[in-house]
Design a protein around this motif. Structure first.
Motif, PDB file in Angstrom:
ATOM      1  N   ASN A  35      57.976  56.695 -22.174  1.00 49.59           N
ATOM      2  CA  ASN A  35      56.685  57.194 -21.887  1.00 49.59           C
ATOM      3  C   ASN A  35      55.680  57.902 -21.141  1.00 49.59           C
ATOM      4  OD1 ASN A  35      57.374  58.166 -24.726  1.00 49.59           O
ATOM      5  ND2 ASN A  35      55.714  56.087 -26.268  1.00 49.59           N
ATOM      6  N   TYR A  36      55.503  56.163 -20.777  1.00 47.12           N
ATOM      7  CA  TYR A  36      55.455  56.429 -19.737  1.00 47.12           C
ATOM      8  C   TYR A  36      55.672  57.472 -18.710  1.00 47.12           C
ATOM      9  CZ  TYR A  36      53.968  53.911 -15.099  1.00 47.12           C
ATOM     10  OH  TYR A  36      53.408  53.409 -14.189  1.00 47.12           O
ATOM     11  N   GLY A  39      55.261  61.001 -19.835  1.00 43.76           N
ATOM     12  CA  GLY A  39      54.190  60.972 -19.548  1.00 43.76           C
ATOM     13  C   GLY A  39      52.927  61.879 -18.454  1.00 43.76           C
ATOM     14  N   ASP A  44      51.503  64.777 -20.664  1.00 45.81           N
ATOM     15  CA  ASP A  44      51.390  64.460 -21.786  1.00 45.81           C
ATOM     16  C   ASP A  44      50.556  62.781 -21.919  1.00 45.81           C
ATOM     17  OD1 ASP A  44      51.761  63.268 -24.375  1.00 45.81           O
ATOM     18  OD2 ASP A  44      53.534  64.276 -24.713  1.00 45.81           O
ATOM     19  N   THR A  45      49.123  63.202 -22.394  1.00 48.33           N
ATOM     20  CA  THR A  45      47.640  61.861 -22.416  1.00 48.33           C
ATOM     21  C   THR A  45      48.764  60.921 -23.160  1.00 48.33           C
ATOM     22  OG1 THR A  45      47.040  63.427 -23.595  1.00 48.33           O
ATOM     23  CG2 THR A  45      46.226  63.167 -20.697  1.00 48.33           C
ATOM     24  N   LYS A  47      51.466  60.730 -24.544  1.00 41.98           N
ATOM     25  CA  LYS A  47      52.410  59.311 -24.692  1.00 41.98           C
ATOM     26  C   LYS A  47      51.907  58.720 -23.036  1.00 41.98           C
ATOM     27  CE  LYS A  47      56.713  62.279 -25.159  1.00 41.98           C
ATOM     28  NZ  LYS A  47      57.889  63.054 -24.218  1.00 41.98           N
ATOM     29  N   ILE A  48      51.017  58.763 -22.642  1.00 38.92           N
ATOM     30  CA  ILE A  48      50.419  57.617 -22.023  1.00 38.92           C
ATOM     31  C   ILE A  48      49.346  56.870 -22.893  1.00 38.92           C
ATOM     32  CG2 ILE A  48      48.393  57.695 -19.721  1.00 38.92           C
ATOM     33  CD1 ILE A  48      51.759  58.625 -18.740  1.00 38.92           C
ATOM     34  N   ALA A  85      47.316  62.570 -15.303  1.00 43.44           N
ATOM     35  CA  ALA A  85      48.145  62.940 -16.712  1.00 43.44           C
ATOM     36  C   ALA A  85      47.685  64.527 -17.274  1.00 43.44           C
ATOM     37  CB  ALA A  85      48.521  62.392 -18.091  1.00 43.44           C
TER      38      ALA A  85
END
Length: 148
Positions: A35-36, A39, A44-45, A47-48, A85
C-alpha cells in the motif's frame, strides 16, 4: 510422564499458534508495504492513509547528481506523504510500469516488525507496529538510488 506429555502438548500448540500468527502477519505486513509503495506510485491517498500511522516519521538521503554525495533530504510527515501522493495523481507523474516493488520482511515480533522495500526512489527501511488485526508503518529511513 504425564507432566512431560502435557508440557510437550502445550509447547506444540504454542508453536502451531505462533506459526499461524506469523503467516497472517506476513501477509498483512506485506500488504501495508505494498500500500505504501503503490500509494506513492499511483497517487492513491487511501492506500497511503491505510499504510501509515498519523505520527509517521520519515527521513532520508538522496544522492546529489553534481557532487555525487548523499545529502539529507529532510523529514516527511503523514500529511506531507498524503499531499505528495495527491500531487502524483494530480500531475499524472506515475513511474514506469516496470518500476520495482520489492518487499522483504526482515523481522516480525508480536507487535513490531521491520521490512525493507525497494522502489524507484531507492531503498526504505520500515518499522511497523500492530494496529488491531492489521499492521501500520510508524517510521521510515530511506536512501535514494545510487546515481551513476
Amino acid at each position: 510422564m504425564k507432566k512431560k506429555i502435557a508440557l510437550l502438548t502445550v509447547l506444540f500448540a504454542t508453536a502451531m499458534y505462533a506459526q499461524a500468527q506469523t503467516s497472517q502477519d506476513t501477509e498483512r505486513i506485506t500488504q501495508a508495504c505494498m500500500n505504501y509503495i503503490e500509494g506513492f506510485y499511483e497517487g492513491d491517498t487511501l492506500k497511503i492513509k491505510a499504510s501509515l500511522r498519523p505520527t509517521l516519521t520519515k527521513f532520508g538521503y538522496f544522492k546529489n547528481k553534481q557532487s555525487g554525495k548523499f545529502e539529507e533530504d529532510g523529514y516527511m510527515t503523514y500529511k506531507q506523504a498524503i499531499d505528495y501522493a495527491a500531487g502524483v495523481y494530480a500531475k499524472k507523474r506515475f513511474p514506469k510500469a516496470d518500476a520495482p516493488k520489492v518487499v522483504k520482511i526482515l523481522d516480525v515480533s508480536y507487535n513490531t516488525a521491520a521490512a525493507k522495500i525497494t522502489a524507484w526512489w531507492g531503498t526504505d527501511y520500515l518499522l511497523l507496529s500492530r494496529n488491531g488485526d492489521n499492521w501500520i508503518i510508524d517510521q521510515v529511513l530511506w536512501e535514494g538510488p545510487l546515481v551513476k
